[in-house]
Design an enzyme around this catalytic site. Structure first.
Site, mmCIF file in Angstrom:
data_model
loop_
_atom_site.group_PDB
_atom_site.id
_atom_site.type_symbol
_atom_site.label_atom_id
_atom_site.label_comp_id
_atom_site.label_asym_id
_atom_site.label_seq_id
_atom_site.Cartn_x
_atom_site.Cartn_y
_atom_site.Cartn_z
ATOM 1 N N ASP A 9 -12.533 -8.454 4.299
ATOM 2 C CA ASP A 9 -13.861 -8.515 3.688
ATOM 3 C C ASP A 9 -14.425 -9.877 3.660
ATOM 4 O O ASP A 9 -15.434 -10.114 3.682
ATOM 5 C CB ASP A 9 -13.419 -7.807 2.267
ATOM 6 C CG ASP A 9 -13.716 -6.338 2.303
ATOM 7 O OD1 ASP A 9 -13.507 -5.872 3.204
ATOM 8 O OD2 ASP A 9 -14.094 -5.792 1.005
ATOM 9 N N ASP A 39 -6.463 -6.513 4.112
ATOM 10 C CA ASP A 39 -7.611 -5.996 3.432
ATOM 11 C C ASP A 39 -8.559 -6.903 2.894
ATOM 12 O O ASP A 39 -9.722 -7.061 2.979
ATOM 13 C CB ASP A 39 -6.826 -5.064 2.235
ATOM 14 C CG ASP A 39 -8.112 -4.405 1.482
ATOM 15 O OD1 ASP A 39 -9.114 -4.036 2.064
ATOM 16 O OD2 ASP A 39 -7.993 -4.592 0.207
ATOM 17 N N TYR A 50 0.792 -1.247 -0.086
ATOM 18 C CA TYR A 50 -0.067 0.106 0.126
ATOM 19 C C TYR A 50 0.765 1.159 0.051
ATOM 20 O O TYR A 50 0.367 2.407 -0.051
ATOM 21 C CB TYR A 50 -0.911 0.028 1.306
ATOM 22 C CG TYR A 50 -2.210 -0.765 0.997
ATOM 23 C CD1 TYR A 50 -2.368 -2.168 0.812
ATOM 24 C CD2 TYR A 50 -3.514 -0.083 0.727
ATOM 25 C CE1 TYR A 50 -3.443 -2.914 0.502
ATOM 26 C CE2 TYR A 50 -4.730 -0.587 0.673
ATOM 27 C CZ TYR A 50 -4.760 -2.101 0.345
ATOM 28 O OH TYR A 50 -5.827 -2.395 0.170
ATOM 29 N N LYS A 65 2.900 -14.903 3.361
ATOM 30 C CA LYS A 65 3.247 -15.741 2.275
ATOM 31 C C LYS A 65 4.643 -15.907 1.992
ATOM 32 O O LYS A 65 5.254 -15.544 1.063
ATOM 33 C CB LYS A 65 2.577 -14.875 0.822
ATOM 34 C CG LYS A 65 2.538 -15.908 -0.438
ATOM 35 C CD LYS A 65 1.421 -16.809 -0.402
ATOM 36 C CE LYS A 65 1.960 -17.574 -1.838
ATOM 37 N NZ LYS A 65 1.065 -18.571 -1.954
ATOM 38 N N ASP A 82 -3.227 -17.845 1.468
ATOM 39 C CA ASP A 82 -4.231 -18.724 0.626
ATOM 40 C C ASP A 82 -4.862 -19.854 1.383
ATOM 41 O O ASP A 82 -6.047 -19.995 1.104
ATOM 42 C CB ASP A 82 -3.493 -19.106 -0.890
ATOM 43 C CG ASP A 82 -2.066 -19.771 -0.422
ATOM 44 O OD1 ASP A 82 -1.557 -19.863 0.484
ATOM 45 O OD2 ASP A 82 -1.611 -20.213 -1.597
HETATM 46 MG MG MG Z 1 -10.710 -3.126 1.866
#
Ligand code: MG
Ligand code: NAI
Length: 345
Positions: free
Chosen positions: A243, A239, A129, A181, A215
């Site tokens: 969700d 992020d 980000y 990861k 994953d």
């Molecule tokens: Mg988001």
């Protein structure tokens, strides 16, 4: 505008746009019923502010947050085009809000999963980000190659890991899972994993900790979400997983978030301004109310936080208390009335 006469802890209130003002109105009424624990300073940001002052994030709003160190923010529409940077990212950077906390708990029974109770702690300032991106032209194709640089620091990983473990201890959680990861992004997320594991050793007598590759974690969240308790991860993985976790408990209308730094904390719903339903009395204010409960917890006001959560559980427990996104017919303001009745009762 500051309201010098009201009692309570000074806090900045940003109504936002779209469904923002409707759901913020419910929050203000409900918090009045809870005994006005916060003295709101109402400030503008987003497209409303842009129209009035030419700035998505006016200096008065920043000054208010700097003064109060505490804000509740309604959703803000990010205008498409025009080169506007997201207000949310600007707020995180300005106040160095390094920790994003997103708890998810089953409230409405009969959904896909019962008894979900998870907390995702996301690193909020580093990783992919940081926005270090560029193109490399080849021949007449200016965008032939795209490159992005992720940055994780040991100091940043240590800070978020310590936050996650402290949060877990403080909230009587039993386990922290470090998500990474490191098998592929060996430096970028290897550093995160290694640092978080070192921090975990300091808490080994209080909590269990383990790690998962992102994953596999995503799959396990669908197959057996109950194995997780607190998850800590890097910015991008956090992020995505947050969700996914919101989806386990009925979606965006139910998901609160906290952005926490050393000197300020900003609380919000995870969802956006929902322009498709704005002004129609259809919005579900639960996510923002739960963000308000997190804000009470942040100020160690655990009793009103519990009172509020219990009232939400009761009202949503009956079909008659549910807004359209939860399959009900109750309007935004009627839901507020039901909560207030329950709190007074
Ligand atoms: Mg988001
Ligand atoms: P959105 O979250 O606003 O809406 C997605 C879908 O969920 C829509 O169908 C909407 O009606 C529904 N929904 C969202 N919140 C709801 C609620 N409380 N009750 C009932 N239904 C709800 O996402 P979208 O449409 O992608 O974004 C709209 C705007 O919001 C964009 O400008 C985006 O940049 C902004 N946004 C702002 C955020 C923030 O301020 N934190 C976060 C996400 C998006």
């Amino acid at each position: 505008m500051a309201n010098a006469t009201s009692p309570g802890i000074p806090a900045t209130l940003i109504p936002g746009d779209g469904i923002g003002p409707e759901i913020v109105d419910v929050v203000v009424r409900v918090f009045d019923t809870l005994g006005s624990p916060f003295a709101w300073e109402t400030c503008q940001a987003g497209v409303n502010a842009l129209e009035k002052s030419g700035d998505l994030l006016p200096p008065e709003t920043l000054a208010s947050i700097r003064r109060t160190g505490l804000a509740l923010k309604g959703p803000l529409t990010t205008p498409i085009g025009g080169g506007f940077r997201s207000v949310n990212v600007r707020l995180r950077e300005t106040f160095q809000l390094y920790a994003n906390v997103r708890p998810a708990r089953t409230i409405v029974p009969g959904g896909r999963y019962e008894k979900i109770d998870l907390v995702l702690v996301r690193e909020n300032l580093e990783g992919l980000y940081v926005g270090h991106e560029h193109y490399v032209p080849i021949g007449d194709d200016a965008h032939a190659v795209a490159m992005a640089t992720g940055i994780n620091t040991r100091a940043g990983a240590r800070r978020i890991a310590r936050f996650a473990f402290d949060y877990a201890v403080r909230n009587n959680r039993k386990k922290v899972t470090i998500v990474h990861k490191a098998n592929v992004l060996k430096a970028l997320t290897g550093l995160f994993l290694e640092t978080a594991q070192q921090v975990g050793l300091d808490y080994a007598d209080q909590l269990e900790f383990n790690d998962r590759i992102v994953d596999a974690c995503a799959m396990q969240l669908v197959l057996n979400p109950w194995q997780f308790d607190v998850i800590v991860s890097t910015n991008l993985f956090g992020d995505i997983l947050s969700d996914q976790i919101a989806g386990l408990v009925g979606g965006l209308g139910m998901a609160p978030g906290a952005n926490i730094g050393e000197g300020a904390a900003i609380f919000e719903a995870v969802h956006g301004s929902a322009p498709d339903i704005a002004g129609q009395g259809l919005a579900n204010p639960t996510a923002l109310l739960l963000a308000g409960a997190l804000m009470l917890d942040h100020k160690n006001l655990h009793a009103p936080a519990k009172k509020l959560r219990d009232a939400i559980d009761d009202v949503l427990g009956a079909e008659s208390g549910r807004t359209a996104d939860l399959g009900g017919k109750t309007s935004t303001s009627k839901y507020g009335d039901l909560l207030i009745e329950r709190l007074r009762g």
